[in-house]
Design an enzyme around this catalytic site. Structure first.
Site, PDB file in Angstrom:
ATOM      1  N   CYS A  96       0.868  -1.173   0.000  1.00 44.93           N
ATOM      2  CA  CYS A  96       0.000   0.000   0.000  1.00 44.93           C
ATOM      3  C   CYS A  96       0.902   1.219   0.000  1.00 44.93           C
ATOM      4  O   CYS A  96       1.675   1.410   0.953  1.00 44.93           O
ATOM      5  CB  CYS A  96      -0.895  -0.011   1.239  1.00 44.93           C
ATOM      6  SG  CYS A  96      -1.875   1.494   1.472  1.00 44.93           S
ATOM      7  N   CYS A 208      -0.436   3.696  -6.713  1.00 41.98           N
ATOM      8  CA  CYS A 208      -1.284   2.995  -5.753  1.00 41.98           C
ATOM      9  C   CYS A 208      -1.407   1.564  -6.247  1.00 41.98           C
ATOM     10  O   CYS A 208      -1.615   1.338  -7.446  1.00 41.98           O
ATOM     11  CB  CYS A 208      -2.659   3.653  -5.652  1.00 41.98           C
ATOM     12  SG  CYS A 208      -3.848   2.731  -4.647  1.00 41.98           S
TER      13      CYS A 208
END
Length: 287
Positions: A96, A208
């Site tokens: 992440c 991302c």
């Protein structure tokens, strides 16, 4: 003080493995706020197909892109600690970008095992661009993180970097993995600041881990020939090197497993997807 892997109740199922024994099956935890980390997991599994994999995602606090750094650090520490109490972890991958930019120092201070983070692939994108315009597509937290700005200052001085933060695109990736359809009009609206430029970025950093799940849809919206770059392959190589450099590891005989923070209708619907990725079970993590 570093926390050592738990081994009090695992001797019947797991054993310290030396190089003379059968190939070890160390445990790797892949963590993300949602399902985007599965894109990183895929890259790692291609290089290391025989590891014992745990995938944990925080469906209670998702998405992280709108949370404070302090909250994210405390939350990630709590989740990794809970997994570590049940499984002897050899490595943790924080799949992440948002969590990686704020939580890595605290994780590395607390735990003895290596912790790998994900950062935007600014450097390779700068090498690939032809028109000198690189776009960074990430969450708002990652776009504004000091770590990201430092990467740009170090590696992109000769390029123009266009920043675009979007939590809506994260939601779109989750929708797709849950079996939904992502309308191209939604992507066009998100990417409008770039699409309306006279000279838009010709190279896009997918900052991302959710966004590689949308490469097909993004390719239909971005100008023809636009390159998309992510850090999944680099993270996989780093993980493989760290695993191979460990002298003795605890080898697990357990099945791969996925953990969420709450079970609900959405997680019930997600189970077949997780099973297709090699996670036969989905359980609530006791935190």
């Amino acid at each position: 003080m570093a926390t050592k892997p738990q081994d009090a109740n695992t001797t019947s199922r797991e054993a310290i493995t030396s190089k003379a024994d059968s190939p070890p099956r160390p445990t790797a935890l892949i963590f993300d706020s949602g399902v985007g980390g599965l894109s990183v997991y895929q890259e790692i599994r291609q290089l290391l197909p025989n590891l014992h994999y745990i995938y944990a995602f925080d469906n209670v606090a998702f998405p992280y892109g709108e949370k404070s750094g302090e909250f994210i650090v405390e939350r990630v520490l709590e989740i990794v600690t809970a997994v570590q109490q049940s499984h002897p972890l050899a490595i943790v991958v924080i799949a992440c970008n948002t969590a990686s930019t704020v939580s890595l120092p605290a994780l590395r201070e607390r735990f003895a095992f290596p912790v790998v983070g994900v950062v935007p692939a600014i450097k390779p994108a700068v090498r690939l661009t032809r028109n000198g315009v690189v776009g960074l597509l990430a969450t708002r937290a990652t776009v504004h993180a000091s770590y990201t700005l430092d990467l740009i200052a170090r590696f992109a001085t000769d390029c123009k970097i266009e920043l675009l933060g979007s939590s809506e695109l994260v939601e779109a990736a989750e929708t797709k993995l849950h079996g939904g359809v992502v309308p191209l009009e939604v992507l066009k609206k998100i990417l409008h600041p770039w699409l309306s430029m006279r000279e838009p970025p010709d190279t896009i950093v997918l900052g991302c881990t959710h966004f590689p799940l949308l490469t097909e849809e993004l390719a239909q919206v971005l100008p023809e020939g636009t390159r998309m770059v992510d850090s999944g392959a680099a993270i996989a190589r780093r993980t493989a090197w760290l695993i191979s450099s460990q002298e003795n590891v605890i080898s697990s005989q357990d099945e791969n497993i996925a953990y969420c923070m709450a079970l609900d209708e959405d997680t019930d619907a997600l189970l077949p997807v997780l099973q297709s990725y090699g996670f036969p079970k989905l359980q609530k993590l006791p935190i």
